[in-house]
Design a protein around this motif. Sequence first.
Motif, PDB file in Angstrom:
ATOM      1  N   MET A  57     -24.480  23.963   6.895  1.00 43.11           N
ATOM      2  CA  MET A  57     -23.984  23.879   8.083  1.00 43.11           C
ATOM      3  C   MET A  57     -23.003  22.794   8.288  1.00 43.11           C
ATOM      4  SD  MET A  57     -24.721  26.741   9.735  1.00 43.11           S
ATOM      5  CE  MET A  57     -24.710  27.511   7.741  1.00 43.11           C
ATOM      6  N   THR A  58     -23.221  21.667   7.514  1.00 42.75           N
ATOM      7  CA  THR A  58     -22.239  20.403   7.312  1.00 42.75           C
ATOM      8  C   THR A  58     -20.966  20.975   6.748  1.00 42.75           C
ATOM      9  OG1 THR A  58     -23.935  18.681   7.710  1.00 42.75           O
ATOM     10  CG2 THR A  58     -21.848  18.349   6.551  1.00 42.75           C
ATOM     11  N   VAL A  59     -21.103  21.504   5.491  1.00 42.54           N
ATOM     12  CA  VAL A  59     -19.962  22.204   4.869  1.00 42.54           C
ATOM     13  C   VAL A  59     -19.370  23.345   5.660  1.00 42.54           C
ATOM     14  CG1 VAL A  59     -19.395  23.139   2.621  1.00 42.54           C
ATOM     15  CG2 VAL A  59     -20.975  21.203   2.537  1.00 42.54           C
ATOM     16  N   TYR A  79     -25.136  34.821   5.419  1.00 40.52           N
ATOM     17  CA  TYR A  79     -25.663  35.169   6.726  1.00 40.52           C
ATOM     18  C   TYR A  79     -24.980  36.859   6.999  1.00 40.52           C
ATOM     19  CZ  TYR A  79     -27.463  30.572   7.938  1.00 40.52           C
ATOM     20  OH  TYR A  79     -27.963  29.500   7.645  1.00 40.52           O
ATOM     21  N   GLY A  80     -25.964  37.662   7.373  1.00 41.11           N
ATOM     22  CA  GLY A  80     -25.505  39.241   7.571  1.00 41.11           C
ATOM     23  C   GLY A  80     -24.649  39.373   8.773  1.00 41.11           C
ATOM     24  N   SER A  81     -24.828  38.411   9.775  1.00 34.28           N
ATOM     25  CA  SER A  81     -23.976  38.555  10.748  1.00 34.28           C
ATOM     26  C   SER A  81     -23.576  37.245  11.398  1.00 34.28           C
ATOM     27  CB  SER A  81     -24.852  39.227  11.997  1.00 34.28           C
ATOM     28  OG  SER A  81     -26.070  38.382  12.503  1.00 34.28           O
ATOM     29  N   THR A  82     -22.522  37.239  12.393  1.00 34.86           N
ATOM     30  CA  THR A  82     -21.859  36.196  13.155  1.00 34.86           C
ATOM     31  C   THR A  82     -23.130  35.454  13.888  1.00 34.86           C
ATOM     32  OG1 THR A  82     -20.868  37.423  14.770  1.00 34.86           O
ATOM     33  CG2 THR A  82     -19.719  36.952  12.890  1.00 34.86           C
ATOM     34  N   GLU A  83     -23.821  36.489  14.574  1.00 36.01           N
ATOM     35  CA  GLU A  83     -25.074  35.903  15.637  1.00 36.01           C
ATOM     36  C   GLU A  83     -25.870  34.960  14.639  1.00 36.01           C
ATOM     37  OE1 GLU A  83     -24.048  39.135  15.322  1.00 36.01           O
ATOM     38  OE2 GLU A  83     -23.216  39.370  17.180  1.00 36.01           O
ATOM     39  N   ALA A  84     -26.429  35.623  13.425  1.00 41.37           N
ATOM     40  CA  ALA A  84     -27.271  34.565  12.632  1.00 41.37           C
ATOM     41  C   ALA A  84     -26.936  33.310  12.351  1.00 41.37           C
ATOM     42  CB  ALA A  84     -27.698  35.517  11.412  1.00 41.37           C
ATOM     43  N   PHE A  85     -25.474  33.351  11.858  1.00 41.82           N
ATOM     44  CA  PHE A  85     -24.800  32.190  11.402  1.00 41.82           C
ATOM     45  C   PHE A  85     -24.605  31.319  12.753  1.00 41.82           C
ATOM     46  CE2 PHE A  85     -20.601  29.836  11.210  1.00 41.82           C
ATOM     47  CZ  PHE A  85     -20.756  29.067  10.008  1.00 41.82           C
ATOM     48  N   ASN A  86     -24.133  31.788  13.909  1.00 38.47           N
ATOM     49  CA  ASN A  86     -24.121  30.965  15.111  1.00 38.47           C
ATOM     50  C   ASN A  86     -25.482  30.334  15.229  1.00 38.47           C
ATOM     51  OD1 ASN A  86     -21.357  31.844  15.212  1.00 38.47           O
ATOM     52  ND2 ASN A  86     -21.663  33.335  16.983  1.00 38.47           N
ATOM     53  N   ARG A  87     -26.488  30.878  15.249  1.00 35.99           N
ATOM     54  CA  ARG A  87     -27.620  30.433  15.520  1.00 35.99           C
ATOM     55  C   ARG A  87     -28.202  29.142  14.464  1.00 35.99           C
ATOM     56  NH1 ARG A  87     -29.492  35.612  16.337  1.00 35.99           N
ATOM     57  NH2 ARG A  87     -30.340  35.767  14.178  1.00 35.99           N
ATOM     58  N   ALA A  88     -27.795  29.362  13.298  1.00 33.47           N
ATOM     59  CA  ALA A  88     -27.989  28.318  12.339  1.00 33.47           C
ATOM     60  C   ALA A  88     -26.973  27.012  12.705  1.00 33.47           C
ATOM     61  CB  ALA A  88     -27.830  28.912  11.008  1.00 33.47           C
ATOM     62  N   PHE A  89     -25.705  27.466  12.812  1.00 28.81           N
ATOM     63  CA  PHE A  89     -24.784  26.606  13.258  1.00 28.81           C
ATOM     64  C   PHE A  89     -25.167  25.676  14.481  1.00 28.81           C
ATOM     65  CE2 PHE A  89     -20.622  24.773  14.494  1.00 28.81           C
ATOM     66  CZ  PHE A  89     -20.038  24.404  13.029  1.00 28.81           C
ATOM     67  N   HIS A 108     -22.462  17.298  13.882  1.00 29.39           N
ATOM     68  CA  HIS A 108     -23.712  16.310  13.494  1.00 29.39           C
ATOM     69  C   HIS A 108     -23.767  16.513  12.013  1.00 29.39           C
ATOM     70  CE1 HIS A 108     -25.285  16.763  17.624  1.00 29.39           C
ATOM     71  NE2 HIS A 108     -24.431  16.029  17.753  1.00 29.39           N
ATOM     72  N   THR A 109     -23.136  15.700  11.150  1.00 23.63           N
ATOM     73  CA  THR A 109     -23.151  16.111   9.893  1.00 23.63           C
ATOM     74  C   THR A 109     -24.518  15.555   9.066  1.00 23.63           C
ATOM     75  OG1 THR A 109     -21.992  14.035   9.361  1.00 23.63           O
ATOM     76  CG2 THR A 109     -20.591  16.099   9.493  1.00 23.63           C
ATOM     77  N   GLN A 110     -24.979  16.238   8.054  1.00 21.31           N
ATOM     78  CA  GLN A 110     -25.800  15.791   7.058  1.00 21.31           C
ATOM     79  C   GLN A 110     -25.250  15.278   5.679  1.00 21.31           C
ATOM     80  OE1 GLN A 110     -29.498  15.591   7.213  1.00 21.31           O
ATOM     81  NE2 GLN A 110     -28.892  14.274   5.363  1.00 21.31           N
TER      82      GLN A 110
END
Length: 288
Positions: A57-59, A79-89, A108-110
């Motif tokens: 998510m940092t990259v 991620y198969g959907s923008t919703e899943a990506f949004n949650r992880a982000f 918030h970078t790692q």
Amino acid sequence: MIQALNQLVDYIEGHLSEEIDIDVVAVSLGMTEYHLRRMFSALAGLPLSEYVRRRRMTVAATDVLGEDGLLAISVRYGYGSTEAFNRAFRSVHGVGPGHIRRNGGPLHTQPQLRFHLTVEGNTTMKTRIVDRPAFRLAGHSVRVPLIHHGPNPHIQAHIASLPVEEHARLKDLSGTDPKGLLQVSADVDPDYKEGSDLTYLHGVVVTETATVPEELDVIKVPAGTWAVFHAEGAYPEVLQSTWAATATDWFPSNPWRLRPGPSMVAILDRTADFSEATCELWLPIERS
């Protein structure tokens, strides 16, 4: 060990947009996935899976600030959907990608990890290596969350719920080393993630042929080698610091690695209020 962990970090960095099979990476490094995950978690202070997610998510934040559509970015990072990506982000940055795209932050970078071995030589670990035939653990078990620091109230409540006479009955069943009442942790999450569930058993070691009352829970343990670490001091802090020291000091400098199996704690002596104790930590190991 340190070199292998740094090679793992480099591999992750080059495959952030792909599904990472840690088992395959571990084999290529001459290790087991179990040992690799446990050592990474102990030394990095966070689970391997969490580190991968944070770095990913940092990259990905750099791509979000670009011109590509969010669906394309989501697919790029597996991620198969923008919703899943949004949650992880959001779980990493605290806000969704749309907010970042509009406002440029906050992010918030790692940082990419790099492991180094610091040799101080001021601590001697009292350790012995023991080969044990197959045995069984018998007692009362419960599922509890993993807590890294301080007393675990769930374990305390479990032990307190047992009648006083039950402790004596269990002690009478103890038939082989380590003798006496034991604190056993089994089925621990390989990433050693705080809050993850584990099986805690308050019980004793019995031989394979011993008769065990039907109402007791039993964990079968195959034959194998164990590292036994002696610890004494403020309890449970001394036990938790000893476990941490096995990862930072003992495993990196010895030709052994953790193998799957329960860990056992034998209390050899303690004060009346249990504020201090002398104990042994038994960890299942194999040659690396």
